[in-house]
Design a protein around this motif. Structure first.
Motif, PDB file in Angstrom:
ATOM      1  N   ALA A  26       0.830  -1.208   0.000  1.00  0.00           N
ATOM      2  CA  ALA A  26       0.000   0.000   0.000  1.00  0.00           C
ATOM      3  C   ALA A  26       0.865   1.258   0.000  1.00  0.00           C
ATOM      4  O   ALA A  26       0.592   2.231  -0.728  1.00  0.00           O
ATOM      5  N   GLU A  27       1.942   1.249   0.805  1.00  0.00           N
ATOM      6  CA  GLU A  27       2.854   2.397   0.847  1.00  0.00           C
ATOM      7  C   GLU A  27       3.561   2.574  -0.496  1.00  0.00           C
ATOM      8  O   GLU A  27       3.771   3.708  -0.957  1.00  0.00           O
ATOM      9  N   THR A  28       3.923   1.457  -1.133  1.00  0.00           N
ATOM     10  CA  THR A  28       4.588   1.511  -2.439  1.00  0.00           C
ATOM     11  C   THR A  28       3.659   2.084  -3.495  1.00  0.00           C
ATOM     12  O   THR A  28       4.063   2.930  -4.309  1.00  0.00           O
ATOM     13  N   VAL A  29       2.410   1.635  -3.491  1.00  0.00           N
ATOM     14  CA  VAL A  29       1.428   2.152  -4.453  1.00  0.00           C
ATOM     15  C   VAL A  29       1.235   3.652  -4.256  1.00  0.00           C
ATOM     16  O   VAL A  29       1.170   4.424  -5.222  1.00  0.00           O
ATOM     17  N   ASP A  30       1.155   4.079  -3.004  1.00  0.00           N
ATOM     18  CA  ASP A  30       1.010   5.514  -2.722  1.00  0.00           C
ATOM     19  C   ASP A  30       2.214   6.300  -3.246  1.00  0.00           C
ATOM     20  O   ASP A  30       2.065   7.388  -3.820  1.00  0.00           O
ATOM     21  N   ARG A  31       3.402   5.749  -3.039  1.00  0.00           N
ATOM     22  CA  ARG A  31       4.618   6.424  -3.508  1.00  0.00           C
ATOM     23  C   ARG A  31       4.622   6.537  -5.025  1.00  0.00           C
ATOM     24  O   ARG A  31       4.933   7.601  -5.583  1.00  0.00           O
ATOM     25  N   VAL A  32       4.280   5.444  -5.695  1.00  0.00           N
ATOM     26  CA  VAL A  32       4.271   5.452  -7.162  1.00  0.00           C
ATOM     27  C   VAL A  32       3.230   6.432  -7.682  1.00  0.00           C
ATOM     28  O   VAL A  32       3.482   7.184  -8.634  1.00  0.00           O
ATOM     29  N   GLN A  33       2.057   6.463  -7.060  1.00  0.00           N
ATOM     30  CA  GLN A  33       1.018   7.385  -7.507  1.00  0.00           C
ATOM     31  C   GLN A  33       1.439   8.839  -7.291  1.00  0.00           C
ATOM     32  O   GLN A  33       1.090   9.719  -8.076  1.00  0.00           O
ATOM     33  N   HIS A  34       2.230   9.070  -6.248  1.00  0.00           N
ATOM     34  CA  HIS A  34       2.766  10.416  -6.028  1.00  0.00           C
ATOM     35  C   HIS A  34       3.787  10.782  -7.108  1.00  0.00           C
ATOM     36  O   HIS A  34       3.780  11.896  -7.645  1.00  0.00           O
ATOM     37  N   ASP A  35       4.656   9.825  -7.431  1.00  0.00           N
ATOM     38  CA  ASP A  35       5.711  10.080  -8.409  1.00  0.00           C
ATOM     39  C   ASP A  35       5.201  10.076  -9.848  1.00  0.00           C
ATOM     40  O   ASP A  35       5.740  10.783 -10.711  1.00  0.00           O
ATOM     41  N   PRO A  42      -6.094   4.070  -7.920  1.00  0.00           N
ATOM     42  CA  PRO A  42      -4.869   3.330  -7.580  1.00  0.00           C
ATOM     43  C   PRO A  42      -5.171   1.952  -6.992  1.00  0.00           C
ATOM     44  O   PRO A  42      -6.241   1.728  -6.409  1.00  0.00           O
ATOM     45  N   LEU A  43      -4.220   1.042  -7.159  1.00  0.00           N
ATOM     46  CA  LEU A  43      -4.369  -0.308  -6.623  1.00  0.00           C
ATOM     47  C   LEU A  43      -4.719  -0.258  -5.139  1.00  0.00           C
ATOM     48  O   LEU A  43      -4.030   0.380  -4.346  1.00  0.00           O
ATOM     49  N   THR A  44      -5.796  -0.959  -4.790  1.00  0.00           N
ATOM     50  CA  THR A  44      -6.289  -0.961  -3.417  1.00  0.00           C
ATOM     51  C   THR A  44      -6.647  -2.382  -3.026  1.00  0.00           C
ATOM     52  O   THR A  44      -7.231  -3.126  -3.821  1.00  0.00           O
ATOM     53  N   ALA A  45      -6.286  -2.777  -1.804  1.00  0.00           N
ATOM     54  CA  ALA A  45      -6.622  -4.114  -1.321  1.00  0.00           C
ATOM     55  C   ALA A  45      -8.141  -4.258  -1.258  1.00  0.00           C
ATOM     56  O   ALA A  45      -8.851  -3.371  -0.770  1.00  0.00           O
ATOM     57  N   VAL A  46      -8.638  -5.399  -1.746  1.00  0.00           N
ATOM     58  CA  VAL A  46     -10.085  -5.628  -1.742  1.00  0.00           C
ATOM     59  C   VAL A  46     -10.471  -6.835  -0.894  1.00  0.00           C
ATOM     60  O   VAL A  46     -11.420  -6.796  -0.138  1.00  0.00           O
ATOM     61  N   VAL A  47      -9.720  -7.920  -1.015  1.00  0.00           N
ATOM     62  CA  VAL A  47     -10.003  -9.111  -0.207  1.00  0.00           C
ATOM     63  C   VAL A  47      -8.762  -9.990  -0.204  1.00  0.00           C
ATOM     64  O   VAL A  47      -8.075 -10.119  -1.223  1.00  0.00           O
ATOM     65  N   LEU A  66       5.443  -0.918 -13.625  1.00  0.00           N
ATOM     66  CA  LEU A  66       6.898  -1.057 -13.618  1.00  0.00           C
ATOM     67  C   LEU A  66       7.480  -0.405 -12.371  1.00  0.00           C
ATOM     68  O   LEU A  66       8.318  -0.999 -11.689  1.00  0.00           O
ATOM     69  N   LEU A  67       7.041   0.798 -12.054  1.00  0.00           N
ATOM     70  CA  LEU A  67       7.559   1.471 -10.861  1.00  0.00           C
ATOM     71  C   LEU A  67       7.207   0.699  -9.590  1.00  0.00           C
ATOM     72  O   LEU A  67       8.016   0.622  -8.659  1.00  0.00           O
ATOM     73  N   VAL A  68       6.018   0.123  -9.541  1.00  0.00           N
ATOM     74  CA  VAL A  68       5.643  -0.682  -8.369  1.00  0.00           C
ATOM     75  C   VAL A  68       6.612  -1.841  -8.193  1.00  0.00           C
ATOM     76  O   VAL A  68       7.125  -2.085  -7.096  1.00  0.00           O
ATOM     77  N   THR A 167      17.247   2.006 -10.725  1.00  0.00           N
ATOM     78  CA  THR A 167      16.493   2.072 -11.975  1.00  0.00           C
ATOM     79  C   THR A 167      15.235   2.919 -11.800  1.00  0.00           C
ATOM     80  O   THR A 167      14.868   3.700 -12.690  1.00  0.00           O
ATOM     81  N   TYR A 168      14.581   2.772 -10.661  1.00  0.00           N
ATOM     82  CA  TYR A 168      13.412   3.602 -10.334  1.00  0.00           C
ATOM     83  C   TYR A 168      13.806   5.080 -10.412  1.00  0.00           C
ATOM     84  O   TYR A 168      13.119   5.898 -11.035  1.00  0.00           O
ATOM     85  N   GLY A 169      14.917   5.404  -9.777  1.00  0.00           N
ATOM     86  CA  GLY A 169      15.369   6.788  -9.785  1.00  0.00           C
ATOM     87  C   GLY A 169      15.656   7.306 -11.176  1.00  0.00           C
ATOM     88  O   GLY A 169      15.306   8.439 -11.524  1.00  0.00           O
ATOM     89  N   ARG A 170      16.292   6.482 -11.990  1.00  0.00           N
ATOM     90  CA  ARG A 170      16.602   6.898 -13.363  1.00  0.00           C
ATOM     91  C   ARG A 170      15.320   7.085 -14.181  1.00  0.00           C
ATOM     92  O   ARG A 170      15.235   7.986 -15.020  1.00  0.00           O
ATOM     93  N   CYS A 171      14.314   6.232 -13.938  1.00  0.00           N
ATOM     94  CA  CYS A 171      13.029   6.401 -14.622  1.00  0.00           C
ATOM     95  C   CYS A 171      12.432   7.779 -14.327  1.00  0.00           C
ATOM     96  O   CYS A 171      11.801   8.398 -15.197  1.00  0.00           O
ATOM     97  N   LEU A 172      12.649   8.269 -13.112  1.00  0.00           N
ATOM     98  CA  LEU A 172      12.101   9.566 -12.712  1.00  0.00           C
ATOM     99  C   LEU A 172      13.032  10.718 -13.046  1.00  0.00           C
ATOM    100  O   LEU A 172      12.765  11.863 -12.671  1.00  0.00           O
ATOM    101  N   GLY A 173      14.139  10.430 -13.724  1.00  0.00           N
ATOM    102  CA  GLY A 173      15.022  11.492 -14.180  1.00  0.00           C
ATOM    103  C   GLY A 173      16.091  11.915 -13.196  1.00  0.00           C
ATOM    104  O   GLY A 173      16.751  12.943 -13.392  1.00  0.00           O
TER     105      GLY A 173
END
Length: 215
Positions: A26-35, A42-47, A66-68, A167-173
């Protein structure tokens, strides 16, 4: 057309702390959605260990996922079923239930990638299925995107956690100098790690997926 995603945790029953893993995701998804704020939902736990999300385009979904994958730690991995088609949500008294051909396609996709992972492609984590009725152009696009996703998954799955972060960092420039400072290593070490993992190809692919947003 909507792009839907069903995700689940790989080998979740072997995790020592499943609740902790779900919090990390959940924290990773939030970070990716911010970036990269591209998800319409956004991806959310359902069950259980399942998450669901929606994206406006296939490129948006592939870039975000990919970022996730790059951001998740070694001990946590997810697989993704992507569906392309129409969404027909059902409104109930207390909530809205995701429904429609795109969701059926996403379910088919995640079931397929799990079988693929168990057989011919152990590093496979992503598959894409178009809903019935999609035109020939979209069907070809989906086939090409699925082939790209398989190759990308193979590459990401063999990276170390640090190389994924780089690689994540390079994707974001972010520059190699910035990344070296954050990792407390030399710029040469960053350059060598990225080169050894073939990260440039991943970054170029990411930039291609996101080029429309920066145009």
């Amino acid at each position: 057309m909507t792009v839907t995603v069903i995700a689940d945790i790989v080998a979740s029953r072997r995790l020592r702390d499943r609740a902790g893993a779900q919090r990390t995701i959940a924290e990773t998804v939030d970070r990716v959605q911010h970036d990269l704020p591209v998800a319409s939902s956004p991806l959310t736990a359902v069950v259980g260990d399942e998450l669901q999300g929606e994206y406006p385009t296939l490129s948006d979904a592939l870039a975000s996922l990919l970022l996730v994958r790059l951001a998740l730690p070694d001990e946590i991995d997810c697989r993704f079923g992507i569906g392309v088609g129409e969404v027909r949500p059902i409104a109930l008294a207390e909530r809205v239930v995701p429904e429609g051909p795109a969701w059926w396609a996403a379910r088919e996709a995640i079931e397929y990638v799990e079988r693929l992972q168990q057989r011919a492609a152990p590093h496979a984590r992503t598959w894409i299925v178009g809903a019935e009725g999609e035109d020939a152009t979209m069907s070809e696009t989906i086939a090409l995107a699925a082939a790209y996703a398989l190759s990308r998954d193979q590459q990401v799955s063999t990276m170390s956690e640090r190389t994924r972060r780089l690689t994540y960092g390079r994707c974001l420039g972010r520059s190699q100098r910035e990344l070296a400072s954050a990792e407390d290593v030399s710029q040469s070490a960053v350059s060598q790690a990225l080169a050894a993992a073939g990260s440039t190809a991943l970054v170029e692919g990411f930039l291609t997926l996101t080029a429309r947003r920066s145009a």
